[in-house]
Enzyme design. Structure first.
Site, PDB file in Angstrom:
ATOM      1  N   ASN A 110      -6.536  -0.905   6.578  1.00  0.00           N
ATOM      2  CA  ASN A 110      -6.122  -1.576   7.814  1.00  0.00           C
ATOM      3  C   ASN A 110      -4.615  -1.808   7.909  1.00  0.00           C
ATOM      4  O   ASN A 110      -4.089  -1.913   9.014  1.00  0.00           O
ATOM      5  CB  ASN A 110      -6.872  -2.925   7.902  1.00  0.00           C
ATOM      6  CG  ASN A 110      -6.287  -3.845   8.932  1.00  0.00           C
ATOM      7  OD1 ASN A 110      -6.531  -3.693  10.122  1.00  0.00           O
ATOM      8  ND2 ASN A 110      -5.466  -4.811   8.495  1.00  0.00           N
TER       9      ASN A 110
ATOM     10  N   LYS B  21      -1.518   8.100  12.860  1.00  0.00           N
ATOM     11  CA  LYS B  21      -2.910   7.756  13.152  1.00  0.00           C
ATOM     12  C   LYS B  21      -3.752   9.014  13.382  1.00  0.00           C
ATOM     13  O   LYS B  21      -4.937   9.040  13.027  1.00  0.00           O
ATOM     14  CB  LYS B  21      -2.985   6.809  14.352  1.00  0.00           C
ATOM     15  CG  LYS B  21      -2.326   5.440  14.118  1.00  0.00           C
ATOM     16  CD  LYS B  21      -3.003   4.633  13.005  1.00  0.00           C
ATOM     17  CE  LYS B  21      -2.529   3.187  12.984  1.00  0.00           C
ATOM     18  NZ  LYS B  21      -3.146   2.394  11.902  1.00  0.00           N
TER      19      LYS B  21
ATOM     20  N   TYR C 121       3.919   6.828  15.047  1.00  0.00           N
ATOM     21  CA  TYR C 121       2.625   6.123  14.938  1.00  0.00           C
ATOM     22  C   TYR C 121       1.472   7.049  15.344  1.00  0.00           C
ATOM     23  O   TYR C 121       0.425   7.087  14.693  1.00  0.00           O
ATOM     24  CB  TYR C 121       2.703   4.906  15.861  1.00  0.00           C
ATOM     25  CG  TYR C 121       1.587   3.898  15.755  1.00  0.00           C
ATOM     26  CD1 TYR C 121       1.484   3.030  14.673  1.00  0.00           C
ATOM     27  CD2 TYR C 121       0.660   3.776  16.781  1.00  0.00           C
ATOM     28  CE1 TYR C 121       0.476   2.077  14.616  1.00  0.00           C
ATOM     29  CE2 TYR C 121      -0.349   2.824  16.730  1.00  0.00           C
ATOM     30  CZ  TYR C 121      -0.437   1.975  15.643  1.00  0.00           C
ATOM     31  OH  TYR C 121      -1.434   1.038  15.591  1.00  0.00           O
ATOM     32  N   ALA C 122       1.673   7.824  16.419  1.00  0.00           N
ATOM     33  CA  ALA C 122       0.631   8.765  16.864  1.00  0.00           C
ATOM     34  C   ALA C 122       0.362   9.802  15.786  1.00  0.00           C
ATOM     35  O   ALA C 122      -0.799  10.129  15.496  1.00  0.00           O
ATOM     36  CB  ALA C 122       1.054   9.438  18.165  1.00  0.00           C
ATOM     37  N   ALA C 123       1.437  10.320  15.181  1.00  0.00           N
ATOM     38  CA  ALA C 123       1.274  11.334  14.130  1.00  0.00           C
ATOM     39  C   ALA C 123       0.543  10.736  12.926  1.00  0.00           C
ATOM     40  O   ALA C 123      -0.356  11.365  12.347  1.00  0.00           O
ATOM     41  CB  ALA C 123       2.639  11.878  13.713  1.00  0.00           C
TER      42      ALA C 123
ATOM     43  N   VAL D 263       0.806  -1.232   0.000  1.00  0.00           N
ATOM     44  CA  VAL D 263       0.000   0.000   0.000  1.00  0.00           C
ATOM     45  C   VAL D 263       0.839   1.282   0.000  1.00  0.00           C
ATOM     46  O   VAL D 263       0.290   2.372  -0.154  1.00  0.00           O
ATOM     47  CB  VAL D 263      -0.992   0.036   1.195  1.00  0.00           C
ATOM     48  CG1 VAL D 263      -2.103  -0.969   1.020  1.00  0.00           C
ATOM     49  CG2 VAL D 263      -0.269  -0.141   2.527  1.00  0.00           C
TER      50      VAL D 263
ATOM     51  N   ILE E  74      -4.903  -4.577  21.375  1.00  0.00           N
ATOM     52  CA  ILE E  74      -5.532  -5.755  20.774  1.00  0.00           C
ATOM     53  C   ILE E  74      -4.513  -6.894  20.642  1.00  0.00           C
ATOM     54  O   ILE E  74      -3.363  -6.665  20.249  1.00  0.00           O
ATOM     55  CB  ILE E  74      -6.103  -5.405  19.368  1.00  0.00           C
ATOM     56  CG1 ILE E  74      -6.919  -4.094  19.415  1.00  0.00           C
ATOM     57  CG2 ILE E  74      -6.945  -6.562  18.825  1.00  0.00           C
ATOM     58  CD1 ILE E  74      -8.087  -4.077  20.370  1.00  0.00           C
TER      59      ILE E  74
HETATM   60  P1  NAI Z   1      -0.491  -7.163  12.198  1.00  0.00           P
HETATM   61  O1  NAI Z   1       0.948  -6.795  12.172  1.00  0.00           O
HETATM   62  O2  NAI Z   1      -0.879  -8.469  12.770  1.00  0.00           O
HETATM   63  O3  NAI Z   1      -1.123  -7.059  10.723  1.00  0.00           O
HETATM   64  C1  NAI Z   1      -0.804  -6.004   9.851  1.00  0.00           C
HETATM   65  C2  NAI Z   1      -0.831  -6.529   8.434  1.00  0.00           C
HETATM   66  O4  NAI Z   1      -0.501  -5.426   7.560  1.00  0.00           O
HETATM   67  C3  NAI Z   1       0.179  -7.629   8.187  1.00  0.00           C
HETATM   68  O5  NAI Z   1      -0.433  -8.730   7.555  1.00  0.00           O
HETATM   69  C4  NAI Z   1       1.212  -6.969   7.286  1.00  0.00           C
HETATM   70  O6  NAI Z   1       1.859  -7.857   6.389  1.00  0.00           O
HETATM   71  C5  NAI Z   1       0.375  -5.930   6.571  1.00  0.00           C
HETATM   72  N1  NAI Z   1       1.187  -4.843   6.004  1.00  0.00           N
HETATM   73  C6  NAI Z   1       2.251  -4.221   6.573  1.00  0.00           C
HETATM   74  N2  NAI Z   1       2.779  -3.343   5.715  1.00  0.00           N
HETATM   75  C7  NAI Z   1       2.045  -3.412   4.580  1.00  0.00           C
HETATM   76  C8  NAI Z   1       2.110  -2.758   3.330  1.00  0.00           C
HETATM   77  N3  NAI Z   1       3.072  -1.849   3.048  1.00  0.00           N
HETATM   78  N4  NAI Z   1       1.193  -3.064   2.389  1.00  0.00           N
HETATM   79  C9  NAI Z   1       0.230  -3.998   2.642  1.00  0.00           C
HETATM   80  N5  NAI Z   1       0.132  -4.659   3.802  1.00  0.00           N
HETATM   81  C10 NAI Z   1       1.031  -4.367   4.763  1.00  0.00           C
HETATM   82  O7  NAI Z   1      -1.193  -5.957  12.963  1.00  0.00           O
HETATM   83  P2  NAI Z   1      -2.687  -5.786  13.528  1.00  0.00           P
HETATM   84  O8  NAI Z   1      -2.561  -5.707  14.990  1.00  0.00           O
HETATM   85  O9  NAI Z   1      -3.605  -6.740  12.909  1.00  0.00           O
HETATM   86  O10 NAI Z   1      -2.988  -4.296  13.010  1.00  0.00           O
HETATM   87  C11 NAI Z   1      -3.931  -3.980  12.008  1.00  0.00           C
HETATM   88  C12 NAI Z   1      -4.210  -2.488  12.069  1.00  0.00           C
HETATM   89  O11 NAI Z   1      -4.733  -2.160  13.368  1.00  0.00           O
HETATM   90  C13 NAI Z   1      -2.964  -1.615  11.888  1.00  0.00           C
HETATM   91  O12 NAI Z   1      -3.309  -0.462  11.151  1.00  0.00           O
HETATM   92  C14 NAI Z   1      -2.606  -1.226  13.306  1.00  0.00           C
HETATM   93  O13 NAI Z   1      -1.890  -0.016  13.350  1.00  0.00           O
HETATM   94  C15 NAI Z   1      -3.992  -1.091  13.913  1.00  0.00           C
HETATM   95  N6  NAI Z   1      -3.996  -1.166  15.353  1.00  0.00           N
HETATM   96  C16 NAI Z   1      -3.602  -2.298  16.018  1.00  0.00           C
HETATM   97  C17 NAI Z   1      -3.615  -2.326  17.403  1.00  0.00           C
HETATM   98  C18 NAI Z   1      -3.203  -3.521  18.191  1.00  0.00           C
HETATM   99  O14 NAI Z   1      -3.176  -3.427  19.438  1.00  0.00           O
HETATM  100  N7  NAI Z   1      -2.901  -4.664  17.580  1.00  0.00           N
HETATM  101  C19 NAI Z   1      -4.015  -1.150  18.190  1.00  0.00           C
HETATM  102  C20 NAI Z   1      -4.405  -0.016  17.387  1.00  0.00           C
HETATM  103  C21 NAI Z   1      -4.399  -0.047  16.032  1.00  0.00           C
END
Ligand code: NAI
Length: 258
Positions: free
Chosen positions: A102, A171, A167-169, A76, A200
């Site tokens: 996401n 989001k 990350y804060a900036a 992305v 999460i």
């Molecule tokens: P995760 O690391 O398990 O999944 C993230 C996915 O995004 C991975 O499959 C990864 O390969 C993919 N990804 C990374 N860079 C990419 C790119 N350049 N192009 C396409 N895909 C890419 O993380 P999770 O926890 O599932 O996070 C999902 C979303 O939720 C993220 O935006 C994260 O910032 C947000 N989030 C997560 C929290 C948590 O506590 N786990 C808390 C707040 C937000």
């Protein structure tokens, strides 16, 4: 990570029947749970991820459970890759009804120790990506005069967090993007909202040290980490046909900061 053992498409009203949804970063974690929830609601789901293995594996597993899926590897942060994603989806299914931005990463460090590379990678992946993918998808949604965009922000983007200035900036920026897209596209019946998860249980948080995890948990009124399904439920609400809501941010964090 909690996984839902129910087969896709069998346990809910089909409120997204035949809707085409793209979820970025859906090879695992929260994105995958959103995909499963959408499939149970009757949507056709594009599993998209930079990681070819998890992207294809997840698309196949969910298809084997009876869901209509299309796996498209996409980075992305790259405009060409995003354009190819949108082209592949419109070729296959002719429309795009729902986009969930996401995909995200963390590169945590205190501001004084943070390198330019750590700053830029997080801004590119969590914020600029949503600009690129939304812009490409909005062209399709505009012609349809309907659409739903849901951005996965973070509690950190609302309240800040030690060691996460990048990350804060990113989001916070995503929340600004959400409110502005909502205003610009309301007249075309396209809504744009954000879900801001708290803490999460996914691979992203598994890398944190135990004392940090316990410190955060002691401040969560509901007393547990959230699950990917907790986030998927909130996203499903914004994606549904009846949601008279746009430009909003829903924090899903077990009561943290209330
Ligand atoms: P995760 O690391 O398990 O999944 C993230 C996915 O995004 C991975 O499959 C990864 O390969 C993919 N990804 C990374 N860079 C990419 C790119 N350049 N192009 C396409 N895909 C890419 O993380 P999770 O926890 O599932 O996070 C999902 C979303 O939720 C993220 O935006 C994260 O910032 C947000 N989030 C997560 C929290 C948590 O506590 N786990 C808390 C707040 C937000």
């Amino acid at each position: 990570m909690t996984t839902n053992t129910m087969p896709v498409r069998e346990d809910e009203q089909l409120k997204l029947k035949d809707q085409v949804a793209i979820i970025t970063g859906s090879g695992r974690g929260i994105g995958r749970s959103i995909a499963e929830a959408f499939l149970r609601a009757g949507a056709k789901v594009v599993i998209s991820d930079i990681n070819q293995d998890t992207c294809n594996q997840t698309a196949k597993e969910l298809k084997d459970q009876g869901g209509e899926t299309l796996g498209v590897v996409c980075d992305v942060t790259k405009s060409e890759s995003v354009d190819a994603l949108v082209a592949a989806v419109t070729k296959e299914w002719g429309r795009i009804d729902i986009l969930v931005n996401n995909a995200g990463i963390t590169r945590d460090n205190l501001i004084m120790r943070m390198g330019d590379d750590e700053w830029q990678a997080v801004i590119d992946t969590n914020l600029t990506s949503a600009f690129k993918v939304s812009k490409a998808v909005l062209k399709v949604m505009s012609k349809q005069r309907s659409g739903r965009i849901i951005n996965i922000a973070s509690t950190t983007g609302v309240h800040g967090n030690f060691g996460q200035v990048n990350y804060a900036a990113a989001k916070s920026g995503l929340i600004g993007l959400t409110k502005t897209v909502a205003l610009e596209y309301a007249s075309r019946n396209i809504t744009c909202n954000a879900v801001a998860p708290g803490f999460i249980d996914t691979d992203m948080t598994k890398k944190l040290k135990e004392e940090i995890i316990n410190g955060i948990l002691s401040r969560v009124p509901l007393g547990r980490m959230g699950t990917p399904d907790d986030i998927a439920n909130a996203v499903l609400f914004f994606a549904g046909p009846g949601a008279y809501v746009t430009g909003q941010v829903l924090e899903v964090n077990g009561g943290l900061y209330t």
